[in-house]
Motif scaffolding. Structure first.
Motif, PDB file in Angstrom:
ATOM      1  N   ILE A  43     -14.758   6.927  -2.297  1.00 48.50           N
ATOM      2  CA  ILE A  43     -13.386   6.422  -2.312  1.00 48.50           C
ATOM      3  C   ILE A  43     -13.218   5.470  -3.488  1.00 48.50           C
ATOM      4  CG2 ILE A  43     -13.083   6.688   0.185  1.00 48.50           C
ATOM      5  CD1 ILE A  43     -13.557   3.665   0.483  1.00 48.50           C
ATOM      6  N   HIS A  44     -11.998   5.087  -3.780  1.00 46.73           N
ATOM      7  CA  HIS A  44     -11.713   4.151  -4.862  1.00 46.73           C
ATOM      8  C   HIS A  44     -11.987   2.722  -4.387  1.00 46.73           C
ATOM      9  CE1 HIS A  44      -9.392   1.995  -7.941  1.00 46.73           C
ATOM     10  NE2 HIS A  44      -9.627   3.064  -8.683  1.00 46.73           N
ATOM     11  N   GLN A  45     -12.341   1.862  -5.295  1.00 45.22           N
ATOM     12  CA  GLN A  45     -12.633   0.461  -4.985  1.00 45.22           C
ATOM     13  C   GLN A  45     -11.449  -0.200  -4.276  1.00 45.22           C
ATOM     14  OE1 GLN A  45     -11.073  -2.328  -6.873  1.00 45.22           O
ATOM     15  NE2 GLN A  45     -11.944  -3.692  -5.341  1.00 45.22           N
ATOM     16  N   SER A  46     -10.235   0.086  -4.696  1.00 49.13           N
ATOM     17  CA  SER A  46      -9.065  -0.538  -4.070  1.00 49.13           C
ATOM     18  C   SER A  46      -8.918  -0.099  -2.614  1.00 49.13           C
ATOM     19  CB  SER A  46      -7.792  -0.245  -4.860  1.00 49.13           C
ATOM     20  OG  SER A  46      -7.515   1.139  -4.861  1.00 49.13           O
ATOM     21  N   HIS A  47      -9.334   1.119  -2.313  1.00 46.51           N
ATOM     22  CA  HIS A  47      -9.303   1.612  -0.933  1.00 46.51           C
ATOM     23  C   HIS A  47     -10.271   0.791  -0.076  1.00 46.51           C
ATOM     24  CE1 HIS A  47      -9.082   5.409   1.805  1.00 46.51           C
ATOM     25  NE2 HIS A  47      -9.360   4.355   2.521  1.00 46.51           N
ATOM     26  N   LEU A  48     -11.477   0.548  -0.593  1.00 44.89           N
ATOM     27  CA  LEU A  48     -12.449  -0.267   0.143  1.00 44.89           C
ATOM     28  C   LEU A  48     -11.929  -1.695   0.304  1.00 44.89           C
ATOM     29  CD1 LEU A  48     -15.139  -0.548   1.585  1.00 44.89           C
ATOM     30  CD2 LEU A  48     -16.177  -1.090  -0.627  1.00 44.89           C
ATOM     31  N   SER A  49     -11.307  -2.224  -0.727  1.00 44.69           N
ATOM     32  CA  SER A  49     -10.728  -3.558  -0.628  1.00 44.69           C
ATOM     33  C   SER A  49      -9.688  -3.607   0.490  1.00 44.69           C
ATOM     34  CB  SER A  49     -10.081  -3.956  -1.960  1.00 44.69           C
ATOM     35  OG  SER A  49      -9.423  -5.201  -1.843  1.00 44.69           O
ATOM     36  N   ASP A  50      -8.860  -2.573   0.566  1.00 43.62           N
ATOM     37  CA  ASP A  50      -7.848  -2.506   1.625  1.00 43.62           C
ATOM     38  C   ASP A  50      -8.485  -2.405   3.005  1.00 43.62           C
ATOM     39  OD1 ASP A  50      -5.801  -2.673  -0.223  1.00 43.62           O
ATOM     40  OD2 ASP A  50      -5.313  -0.527  -0.163  1.00 43.62           O
ATOM     41  N   ILE A  51      -9.608  -1.729   3.118  1.00 44.41           N
ATOM     42  CA  ILE A  51     -10.330  -1.643   4.390  1.00 44.41           C
ATOM     43  C   ILE A  51     -10.859  -3.017   4.773  1.00 44.41           C
ATOM     44  CG2 ILE A  51     -12.425  -0.750   5.503  1.00 44.41           C
ATOM     45  CD1 ILE A  51     -11.954   1.855   3.798  1.00 44.41           C
ATOM     46  N   GLU A  52     -11.518  -3.691   3.833  1.00 44.62           N
ATOM     47  CA  GLU A  52     -12.122  -4.993   4.116  1.00 44.62           C
ATOM     48  C   GLU A  52     -11.083  -6.056   4.468  1.00 44.62           C
ATOM     49  OE1 GLU A  52     -14.819  -6.303   1.074  1.00 44.62           O
ATOM     50  OE2 GLU A  52     -16.308  -4.772   1.561  1.00 44.62           O
ATOM     51  N   THR A  53      -9.875  -5.905   3.957  1.00 44.14           N
ATOM     52  CA  THR A  53      -8.828  -6.896   4.232  1.00 44.14           C
ATOM     53  C   THR A  53      -7.905  -6.476   5.371  1.00 44.14           C
ATOM     54  OG1 THR A  53      -7.420  -5.945   2.509  1.00 44.14           O
ATOM     55  CG2 THR A  53      -8.828  -7.816   1.886  1.00 44.14           C
ATOM     56  N   GLY A  54      -8.163  -5.300   5.954  1.00 41.59           N
ATOM     57  CA  GLY A  54      -7.391  -4.858   7.094  1.00 41.59           C
ATOM     58  C   GLY A  54      -6.089  -4.153   6.777  1.00 41.59           C
TER      59      GLY A  54
END
Length: 87
Positions: A43-54
């Motif tokens: 996945i893209h880094q921004s997608h993981l960021s969105d996961i980690e931030t809810g």
């Protein structure tokens, strides 16, 4: 003390926020950037960021894949004492 000498991590998680914090903390403990972990997940880094931030959610299959990459197990156990069911 070497990593292998450390006791296994145990974290009780009862809220979504605690789960997300655990994921993020484990990634950092493994010295993985969001980009490195995202690449492993495909996945893209921004997608993981969105996961980690809810801001985004994971389905169970993706959550288990993420846990596997982070070297975590998902354990289910009865609460003690048993609480009234919310169902």
């Amino acid at each position: 003390m070497a990593n292998s000498d450390k006791p296994p991590m145990r974290q009780r998680v009862t809220t979504r926020g605690q789960l997300l914090q655990t994921i993020s903390a484990r990634r950092r403990a493994l010295k993985l950037s969001q980009k490195q972990l995202a690449d492993k997940l495909g996945i893209h880094q921004s997608h993981l960021s969105d996961i980690e931030t809810g801001r985004r959610t994971l389905n169970v299959d993706r959550l288990l894949e993420l846990f596997n990459l982070l070297g975590l197990d998902l354990a289910v156990q009865n609460r003690t004492p048993a609480t009234k069911s919310e169902w």
